[in-house]
Design an enzyme around this catalytic site. Structure first.
Site, mmCIF file in Angstrom:
data_model
loop_
_atom_site.group_PDB
_atom_site.id
_atom_site.type_symbol
_atom_site.label_atom_id
_atom_site.label_comp_id
_atom_site.label_asym_id
_atom_site.label_seq_id
_atom_site.Cartn_x
_atom_site.Cartn_y
_atom_site.Cartn_z
ATOM 1 N N GLU A 178 0.045 22.108 -28.053
ATOM 2 C CA GLU A 178 -1.173 21.504 -27.511
ATOM 3 C C GLU A 178 -2.323 21.718 -28.485
ATOM 4 O OE1 GLU A 178 1.131 21.689 -23.703
ATOM 5 O OE2 GLU A 178 0.681 23.235 -25.193
ATOM 6 N N THR A 179 -3.262 20.772 -28.458
ATOM 7 C CA THR A 179 -4.521 20.897 -29.184
ATOM 8 C C THR A 179 -5.644 20.689 -28.188
ATOM 9 O OG1 THR A 179 -3.603 20.136 -31.290
ATOM 10 C CG2 THR A 179 -5.981 19.930 -31.007
#
Length: 301
Positions: free
Chosen positions: A45-46
């Site tokens: 995830e970012t």
């Protein structure tokens, strides 16, 4: 040029835990550009900060969005932890009240420091929710994980639960069974869609309040998530609600060990506030360490 950081969460050792991308200033990015940058980084995830402000109560508020390499998700625990560390290191957060505005709701953060150095970030997750899983799917879940249904622990809950992101929690007899899983990711993605969850989270007891876990999220574009904060909180709340964790002075505490199967071990600490058998609040915490920083050139700019 957009500055980004790559941070390993739920560990203090570089190269371990779960990697997250962090973009502290994404106010000028479109949704398409966020998706592109998340795919470029390739982290599970970012997290993108789209706005920072001070509320009418004087609290700092940070609006964020989370993306996997393939899609947007409402919440992510390990990216939240990574973001907290970067906000502190960049001087945007000095330990006072801080609230994240996520698609799943408001997430208050707490910063713990040692000798003035940020040490741990804790988050209060969203309201704990539980959904039953049809018993007819028990065998299908076992087969999708590559085991016989007899390897499922009958004394621990098999259910869907969420503190911001839904997972199906499958209890196994012991960590040996967990380590030997041979998941069929296509079947897991199919079951995730049928049950309307983001992942299938297998766990096994290691002690009274210690568990080993593996989290498979092909439906979100993540074959196996190294260390999962959102699911860790949901699991401990599920166990506390079902009377499977000791409760003292209205609190149940535990630790989840995850990532060993991928060579990136991490630890998720959880504290569940209880009122009788009702979960009042779920707090998840851990360490994080900065791995590297870089810049991303926007297309056509």
């Amino acid at each position: 040029m957009i500055a980004y950081s790559e941070v390993s969460a739920f560990t203090s050792t570089p190269g371990q835990g779960n990697r997250a991308g962090v973009v502290l200033d994404a106010s000028a990015l479109s949704e398409a550009e966020m998706r592109e940058l998340a795919a470029f980084l390739g982290a599970p995830e970012t997290v993108f900060v789209t706005r920072m402000s001070v509320t009418h109560t004087g609290h700092s508020a940070v609006q964020v969005r989370y993306f996997t390499p393939t899609q947007e998700v409402e919440f992510c625990g390990h990216a939240t932890l990574a973001l907290g560390l970067m906000l502190a290191q960049a001087g945007h957060w000095r330990g006072g009240a801080l609230e994240l505005e996520t698609l799943a709701g408001c997430v208050p953060l707490q910063l713990l420091s040692e000798a003035g150095v940020p040490h741990q970030v804790w988050m209060r997750q969203q309201r704990h929710e539980i959904r039953p899983v049809p018993t007819s799917l028990r065998a299908e879940l076992a087969e999708a994980l590559g085991i016989d249904a007899r390897m499922i622990h009958r004394g621990l809950p098999l259910a869907a639960a969420s503190t911001g992101l839904w997972s199906v929690f499958v209890p196994l007899l012991d960590p040996v069974v967990l380590d030997a899983l041979e998941p069929d990711l296509e079947r897991i993605a199919m079951l995730s869609g049928a049950l309307d969850v983001g992942s299938v989270y297998a766990y096994a007891p290691m002690g009274v309040n210690r568990f080993a876990a593996r989290d498979f999220a092909p439906a979100l574009g993540i074959p196996e998530d190294p260390v999962t904060g959102s699911a860790g909180g949901a699991l401990m709340a599920l166990l506390a609600h079902g009377g499977r964790l000791p409760v003292r002075a209205g609190r149940a505490c535990g630790v989840i060990y995850q990532g060993h199967a991928l060579g990136t071990p991490g630890e998720v600490e959880v504290e569940v506030e209880m009122r009788g058998d009702t979960v009042v609040a779920v707090h998840v915490g851990g360490c994080a360490v900065l791995e590297r920083e870089g810049v991303w050139k926007r297309e056509g700019r």
